[in-house]
Motif scaffolding. Structure first.
Motif, PDB file in Angstrom:
ATOM      1  N   LEU A   1      -2.812   2.394   9.345  1.00  9.68           N
ATOM      2  CA  LEU A   1      -3.011   3.164   8.132  1.00  9.68           C
ATOM      3  C   LEU A   1      -3.764   2.311   7.124  1.00  9.68           C
ATOM      4  CD1 LEU A   1       0.343   5.078   7.398  1.00  9.68           C
ATOM      5  CD2 LEU A   1      -1.874   6.046   7.990  1.00  9.68           C
ATOM      6  N   PHE A   2      -4.864   2.886   6.602  1.00 14.83           N
ATOM      7  CA  PHE A   2      -5.610   2.227   5.537  1.00 14.83           C
ATOM      8  C   PHE A   2      -5.187   2.889   4.229  1.00 14.83           C
ATOM      9  CE2 PHE A   2      -9.525   1.064   8.344  1.00 14.83           C
ATOM     10  CZ  PHE A   2      -8.739   0.175   9.042  1.00 14.83           C
ATOM     11  N   ILE A   3      -4.719   2.078   3.292  1.00 19.37           N
ATOM     12  CA  ILE A   3      -4.287   2.579   1.994  1.00 19.37           C
ATOM     13  C   ILE A   3      -5.220   1.996   0.933  1.00 19.37           C
ATOM     14  CG2 ILE A   3      -2.404   2.751   0.321  1.00 19.37           C
ATOM     15  CD1 ILE A   3      -1.814   4.161   2.921  1.00 19.37           C
ATOM     16  N   GLY A   4      -5.942   2.891   0.255  1.00 20.77           N
ATOM     17  CA  GLY A   4      -6.803   2.451  -0.852  1.00 20.77           C
ATOM     18  C   GLY A   4      -6.026   2.546  -2.158  1.00 20.77           C
ATOM     19  N   CYS A   5      -5.879   1.433  -2.825  1.00 20.96           N
ATOM     20  CA  CYS A   5      -5.011   1.366  -4.009  1.00 20.96           C
ATOM     21  C   CYS A   5      -5.819   1.463  -5.290  1.00 20.96           C
ATOM     22  CB  CYS A   5      -4.202   0.069  -3.994  1.00 20.96           C
ATOM     23  SG  CYS A   5      -3.172  -0.098  -2.514  1.00 20.96           S
ATOM     24  N   SER A   6      -5.105   1.727  -6.361  1.00 23.31           N
ATOM     25  CA  SER A   6      -5.756   1.878  -7.664  1.00 23.31           C
ATOM     26  C   SER A   6      -6.356   0.584  -8.169  1.00 23.31           C
ATOM     27  CB  SER A   6      -4.742   2.416  -8.687  1.00 23.31           C
ATOM     28  OG  SER A   6      -3.611   1.543  -8.777  1.00 23.31           O
ATOM     29  N   ASP A   7      -5.854  -0.582  -7.698  1.00 20.71           N
ATOM     30  CA  ASP A   7      -6.395  -1.886  -8.125  1.00 20.71           C
ATOM     31  C   ASP A   7      -7.613  -2.303  -7.314  1.00 20.71           C
ATOM     32  OD1 ASP A   7      -5.190  -2.338  -5.710  1.00 20.71           O
ATOM     33  OD2 ASP A   7      -3.794  -3.876  -6.430  1.00 20.71           O
TER      34      ASP A   7
ATOM     35  N   SER B   1      -7.771  -2.721  -4.057  1.00 16.21           N
ATOM     36  CA  SER B   1      -7.415  -3.411  -2.819  1.00 16.21           C
ATOM     37  C   SER B   1      -7.284  -2.405  -1.676  1.00 16.21           C
ATOM     38  CB  SER B   1      -6.105  -4.184  -2.996  1.00 16.21           C
ATOM     39  OG  SER B   1      -5.040  -3.283  -3.263  1.00 16.21           O
ATOM     40  N   LEU B   2      -7.385  -2.933  -0.456  1.00 19.34           N
ATOM     41  CA  LEU B   2      -7.205  -2.137   0.747  1.00 19.34           C
ATOM     42  C   LEU B   2      -6.049  -2.720   1.521  1.00 19.34           C
ATOM     43  CD1 LEU B   2      -8.224   0.096   2.683  1.00 19.34           C
ATOM     44  CD2 LEU B   2      -9.621  -1.647   3.800  1.00 19.34           C
ATOM     45  N   ARG B   3      -5.005  -1.962   1.657  1.00 18.88           N
ATOM     46  CA  ARG B   3      -3.798  -2.429   2.346  1.00 18.88           C
ATOM     47  C   ARG B   3      -3.752  -1.762   3.730  1.00 18.88           C
ATOM     48  NH1 ARG B   3      -0.173  -4.763  -1.297  1.00 18.88           N
ATOM     49  NH2 ARG B   3       1.631  -4.301   0.054  1.00 18.88           N
ATOM     50  N   ILE B   4      -3.561  -2.572   4.742  1.00 14.87           N
ATOM     51  CA  ILE B   4      -3.535  -2.107   6.128  1.00 14.87           C
ATOM     52  C   ILE B   4      -2.112  -2.211   6.639  1.00 14.87           C
ATOM     53  CG2 ILE B   4      -4.439  -2.432   8.460  1.00 14.87           C
ATOM     54  CD1 ILE B   4      -6.892  -3.746   7.198  1.00 14.87           C
ATOM     55  N   TYR B   5      -1.596  -1.059   7.079  1.00 18.18           N
ATOM     56  CA  TYR B   5      -0.243  -0.998   7.617  1.00 18.18           C
ATOM     57  C   TYR B   5      -0.300  -0.684   9.109  1.00 18.18           C
ATOM     58  CZ  TYR B   5       1.592  -0.861   2.843  1.00 18.18           C
ATOM     59  OH  TYR B   5       1.911  -1.172   1.546  1.00 18.18           O
ATOM     60  N   SER B   6       0.691  -1.215   9.823  1.00 14.73           N
ATOM     61  CA  SER B   6       0.806  -0.962  11.261  1.00 14.73           C
ATOM     62  C   SER B   6       2.251  -0.634  11.587  1.00 14.73           C
ATOM     63  CB  SER B   6       0.331  -2.179  12.067  1.00 14.73           C
ATOM     64  OG  SER B   6       1.155  -3.300  11.778  1.00 14.73           O
ATOM     65  N   PRO B   7       2.511  -0.036  12.764  1.00 15.91           N
ATOM     66  CA  PRO B   7       3.893   0.287  13.119  1.00 15.91           C
ATOM     67  C   PRO B   7       4.753  -0.961  13.180  1.00 15.91           C
ATOM     68  CG  PRO B   7       2.369   1.439  14.555  1.00 15.91           C
ATOM     69  CD  PRO B   7       1.558   0.462  13.769  1.00 15.91           C
TER      70      PRO B   7
ATOM     71  N   VAL C   1      -6.307  -6.572   1.801  1.00 15.29           N
ATOM     72  CA  VAL C   1      -7.657  -7.054   1.464  1.00 15.29           C
ATOM     73  C   VAL C   1      -7.836  -6.848  -0.039  1.00 15.29           C
ATOM     74  CG1 VAL C   1     -10.111  -6.863   1.941  1.00 15.29           C
ATOM     75  CG2 VAL C   1      -8.439  -6.363   3.749  1.00 15.29           C
ATOM     76  N   SER C   2      -7.604  -7.870  -0.786  1.00 14.15           N
ATOM     77  CA  SER C   2      -7.735  -7.776  -2.242  1.00 14.15           C
ATOM     78  C   SER C   2      -9.208  -7.775  -2.624  1.00 14.15           C
ATOM     79  CB  SER C   2      -7.009  -8.944  -2.911  1.00 14.15           C
ATOM     80  OG  SER C   2      -5.641  -8.945  -2.568  1.00 14.15           O
ATOM     81  N   GLY C   3      -9.496  -7.044  -3.688  1.00 14.70           N
ATOM     82  CA  GLY C   3     -10.867  -6.996  -4.165  1.00 14.70           C
ATOM     83  C   GLY C   3     -11.817  -6.306  -3.203  1.00 14.70           C
ATOM     84  N   PHE C   4     -11.260  -5.438  -2.349  1.00 14.35           N
ATOM     85  CA  PHE C   4     -12.128  -4.715  -1.413  1.00 14.35           C
ATOM     86  C   PHE C   4     -13.160  -3.879  -2.157  1.00 14.35           C
ATOM     87  CE2 PHE C   4     -13.047  -1.128   1.430  1.00 14.35           C
ATOM     88  CZ  PHE C   4     -13.446  -1.821   2.563  1.00 14.35           C
ATOM     89  N   SER C   5     -12.754  -3.423  -3.336  1.00 14.53           N
ATOM     90  CA  SER C   5     -13.675  -2.668  -4.184  1.00 14.53           C
ATOM     91  C   SER C   5     -13.367  -3.021  -5.634  1.00 14.53           C
ATOM     92  CB  SER C   5     -13.486  -1.155  -3.945  1.00 14.53           C
ATOM     93  OG  SER C   5     -14.275  -0.412  -4.827  1.00 14.53           O
TER      94      SER C   5
END
Length: 970
Positions: A29-35, A37-43, A74-78
């Motif tokens: 799961l790719f989660i795009g956050c308000s800050d 950053s891109l957070r990657i989750y796995s089972p 991934v901080s600062g992805f955008s």
């Protein structure tokens, strides 16, 4: 809620930052956050396998129904929050929309390209088939194309009336949802086509369907349009509220509403399937085989319930249509399971519909279930079925589903081992019950008619195979007469017998007697015993006749038909019997003439008196042997014997034998003799009077040639003179002598008859003397020449004697009289003249009828001098025309032969003209030596020279080689 299509599961919770966008990649799961950053989750089960980026596809390519843990941040992805993300699996790219549109290489998230012109874009759409990207920025729409490498090429840019809120590719065009309406943008020309206004309460929403069509939102309504924006007829989806996101996952449409997720069927009428309460949902994405709902700080997975379980739920709750639709989505490898489930559902649905009065729809589902008719027919106790050795469908059917699909839990009672519906037999049955009974039978008729084609086809094939086996001497060969007595030895023919028997009864019970009659007229396998009893009981005589006919029970059919004809004569008031006429027996007998002529003759006697002409036509058209018919008529209807023979003769003279011609003339002669006897007894007989039968006799004697005149002459009394018989006799003698000697001699028989007419007594005496002189002692038994009853014509010896008397050149008839320039009418014996009357009219009639067979000069010499020329016009006229025509033809032939002779002479002269010059250099073509002064020969071409000796030798050599006579040509 109808059933559970999806199971909800919380994948992650308590995300540190607000979730702005969400996407899945494999099991991640790719989660795009308000800050930004891109957070990657796995089972959680794969959390221990966080290895290199090359192992990004570890373990599974689908979302897992378990808790997800952070694998990578991934901080600062955008620089700004990620508004939207989309994984492009076919190109291994991640498309992100933030302050601009960027493409990242998967799985290492390397930035591949940034579309700087997309800065400020608020909506986009990707066409994966062509690699085209379109995005909206303010009031502009731009189109870029992926060049296959690391870059994108701008293709087009168009202006639009207002800010684009939603957009999607639709074929070669783009559908735009702007502030107040939907438009179709032509991606080539930029032309805009209005579709319809958008809603007032919710922003425009454009959703692309797998079929290429579009679902456009108008507040809480979803409208289907094609790629050109035209409305489709499938209807519309009505949501509970205006959705913010709609995802299509066949066979459902899933909408994200403010308070819950709503799931509806994509089949009309787009019924509500399930609602899942998830408040404040902000994102809804399609992750292949699952859905992901993103909230502010958590994410839920909506995992589809297995199709088999959904089918069980739908069937148990009575939603058979939805269950059948889901069966079609089962994977191809489960085709047998799918077929079994569909069959079971169709059967259960059919029983449900039947119980609720939808009989035709019930039969449609029985038909779709491919169940045998032996399962359906027990529902109708009024239908009598033949005994069967087949295993009934009830015994064969076994539920292939799990126990939840059993009928016991279906909510309604349908027992597959016993009929559901029992027809009322009470005398006080209501009108509605009668109507239901009629409707049930009508539904059964349609069901059986649809089943009939395949069953009859199989039965016919088995029958053909049996005939082939019988033809080759199969040891199981059976002998039978008629289809009704066929021992059914195959399942297909037994099933066909059950079907046709039931169908016939259903047609009769519903008043469709004409349809029942048409069924029996065609190929059918109706059980004779059952159908015969029903038809007789209900007085369906026409159908009963067809039943007998199709089963080759012709004797029973004819007996019934004869009985009905007789009853119609007695009971003229009964209208149902008035249609049975004697002509129907004749029509029935026509096809039997070639197969059973004795049966035809037997039953034709019943209608012979009422329909004589049609019966005779039956004999003629049926090719029944004329001798057989004649003998049968002679025994049972002698008064119609002559009529039959007359019609036979009128149709074709060659079709009636000489014996029948003799018999017909014998009938005529018998009637003439009876007529003669009556008139003679009253002293009213006159040879010049012709009755109708005598005219027929005369016409028959002139037109036919296969009879025996001596047989007729034997029956003539000595005191009666019948001129037509005398003329007929002369014709026969003429024809027999014409085949043995020239016509000139055979024509003397007519001169003999002419002499008899002109001087009967003297001619008879002269010929008696000549016969006595010519006849040897051993032939004294030869009959005298005359019209006596013992005169014989047939036989070679008698014909030769007649020829010797009348046809010899040295014994011409009455030569002494004709040579002395006196006719037979001029006599020196007054005693003879007084006692012998001249039949001049008969003589003139003879000359006019047989002028082409009589020597004209001799005939004129025989006539009395007082004969007027006017009376001889019919004799002399055609005779002179024939002589003139012969003279003219001879003159033409003579001229043609003279002309031909001249042409031949001219050709001879022209052939003799050519000359050939022999020089000292002339060579022989055969021996290659000079010709010199030797004898030579020239070939027909006029150029080839050979020595005559060489030519002769060459011809001799050819003759020896071919062993054929020598043919020389010089």
């Amino acid at each position: 809620m109808v059933h559970s299509a999806y199971d909800s599961f919380e994948l992650l919770k308590d995300n540190p930052s607000k979730i702005e966008s969400i996407e899945s990649y494999g099991s991640k799961l790719f989660i795009g956050c308000s800050d930004g950053s891109l957070r990657i989750y796995s089972p959680n089960s794969s959390a221990s396998d966080r290895s290199s980026a090359s192992d990004f596809h570890s373990r599974s390519t689908e979302l897992q129904q378990e808790q997800y843990v952070l694998e990578k941040n991934v901080s600062g992805f955008s620089r700004r929050s990620l508004v939207s993300m989309e994984v492009i699996d076919s190109r291994e790219l991640l498309l992100t929309l933030s302050e601009s549109i960027a493409f990242h290489k998967l799985p290492n998230l390397e930035t591949l390209a940034v579309i700087t012109k997309a800065k400020g874009a608020n909506a986009y759409s990707w066409d994966d088939r062509r690699g085209f990207l379109c995005f909206a920025r303010q009031k502009r729409v731009c189109i870029f194309r992926h060049d296959g490498g690391r870059g994108f090429v701008e293709v087009k840019e168009f202006g639009v009336p207002d800010t684009v809120k939603s957009m999607s590719w639709c074929g070669e065009n783009i559908c735009l949802g702007i502030k107040r309406e939907y438009v179709i943008l032509n991606a080539t020309s930029g032309a805009l086509t209005d579709v319809f206004p958008s809603g007032r309460l919710a922003p425009p929403l454009v959703v692309s369907l797998p079929s290429g069509e579009l679902l456009l939102g108008k507040d809480n309504i979803g409208v289907f349009v094609d790629q050109n924006g035209k409305l489709l007829q499938e209807g519309r989806i009505c949501w509970s509220e205006a959705p913010s996101v709609v995802v299509i996952q066949n066979p459902y449409a899933v909408a994200l509403l403010p308070r819950y997720v709503e799931i509806r069927s994509l089949r009309s009428p787009y019924a509500l399937i399930q609602t899942i309460v998830l408040r404040n949902g902000r994102h809804l994405i399609d992750s292949k085989h699952a859905l992901v709902v993103g909230l502010d700080n958590s994410a839920y997975g909506l995992f589809p319930v297995p199709l088999g379980a959904q089918i069980v739920q739908l069937t148990a709750s009575g939603n058979f249509e939805e269950a059948l639709a889901l069966c079609k989505l089962l994977p191809p490898e489960d085709s047998s399971l799918r077929s079994a489930k569909e069959s079971s559902i169709h059967i259960r649905y059919a029983h449900y519909l039947f119980d609720n009065g939808s009989y035709e729809e019930a039969m449609e589902h029985f038909l779709a279930s491919q169940v045998d008719i032996t399962y359906v027919l027990p529902i109708y106790p009024s239908i009598v079925l033949p005994k069967t050795t087949l295993v009934t469908e009830t015994e064969k059917l076994v539920d292939l589903d799990d126990p939840h699909l059993s009928r016991a839990s279906s909510g309604f009672s349908d027992d597959m081992e016993s009929p559901l519906h029992q027809l009322e037999s009470d005398e006080n049955t209501s009108l509605e019950s009668k109507k239901m009974n009629h409707n049930t039978l009508m539904a059964l008729i349609k069901f059986l008619q649809k089943k009939r084609h395949n069953i009859i086809e199989k039965a016919t094939a088995e029958g053909t195979e049996e005939v082939v086996l019988d033809a080759v001497g199969d040891r199981f060969k059976k002998s039978y007469k008629g289809r009704g007595n066929i021992p059914i030895s195959s399942g297909a023919r037994e099933m066909a017998a059950i079907l046709d028997t039931a169908l016939l009864q259903a047609l009769l019970f519903t008043g469709q007697s004409f349809a029942a009659l048409e069924l029996l007229k065609g190929l059918n396998y109706c059980d004779v015993k059952i159908c015969e009893e029903i038809l007789q009981k209900n007085k369906h005589y026409s159908a009963l006749l067809e039943l007998y006919r199709c089963n080759s029970m012709h004797r029973e059919a004819l007996k019934l038909l004869h009985q009905l004809v007789e009853e119609s004569k007695v009971n003229e008031s009964q209208t149902e019997l008035q249609k049975f006429k004697p002509e129907m027996i004749i029509d029935y007998l026509k096809p039997l003439c070639g197969t059973d002529p004795m049966l035809v003759l037997e039953f034709s006697m019943t209608v012979l008196e009422s329909c004589p002409t049609q019966t005779i036509d039956l004999f003629l058209s049926g090719n029944i042997p004329a001798d057989l018919v004649n003998s049968y008529l002679k025994q049972h209807a002698p008064n119609l014997q002559a009529t039959y023979l007359e019609l036979m003769l009128a149709m074709n003279e060659s079709s009636i034998s000489g014996n029948l011609q003799n018999e017909m003339l014998q009938i005529y002669l018998s009637e003439v003799l009876e007529w003669y006897a009556d008139l003679n007894a009253q002293n009213k007989w006159d040879e010049k009077i012709y009755s109708s039968t005598r005219k027929k006799l005369l016409s028959a004697l002139e037109s036919i040639s296969g009879y025996q005149p001596e047989v007729l002459l034997k029956r003539l009394p000595s005191d009666i003179h019948v001129p037509e018989l005398a003329l007929s006799y002369c014709d026969r003698v003429y024809e027999s002598l014409a085949n043995q000697q020239p016509t000139k001699s055979s024509g003397n028989i007519y001169l003999t008859l002419l002499q008899i007419y002109l001087n009967p007594r003297r001619t008879t005496k002269n010929f008696e003397k000549r016969i006595t002189n010519l006849t040897s002692p051993q032939n004294m038994g030869t009959p005298k020449l005359g019209l006596g009853p013992s005169f014989k014509v047939k036989g070679g010896r008698a014909a030769k004697k007649i020829a010797a008397i009348e046809g010899a050149e040295d014994m011409k008839v009455s030569l002494s009289n004709t040579d002395s320039s006196r006719s037979d009418g001029d006599t020196d014996e007054p005693g003879e003249e007084g006692s012998s009357s001249i039949m001049l009219d008969e003589a003139l009639n003879l000359l006019s009828q047989r002028w082409d067979r009589i020597n004209g000069a001799q005939a004129l010499k025989l006539l009395p001098k007082e004969t007027k020329l006017q009376n001889l016009l019919q004799f002399i006229g055609p005779l002179l025309r024939k002589s003139s025509e012969a003279y003219r033809n001879s003159s033409v032939i003579k001229s043609l032969r003279q002309s031909e002779n001249l042409q031949v002479r001219d050709e001879l002269y022209s052939q003799r003209k050519p000359a050939i010059k022999i020089t000292s250099d002339s060579m022989c073509s055969l021996c290659k030596k000079k010709i010199g002064t030797s004898v030579f020969a020239v070939y027909p071409n006029g150029k080839t020279l050979v020595h005559f000796v060489c030519f002769r030798d060459s011809q001799n050599m050819k003759a020896v080689s071919k062993d054929s006579p020598i043919r020389r040509r010089t």
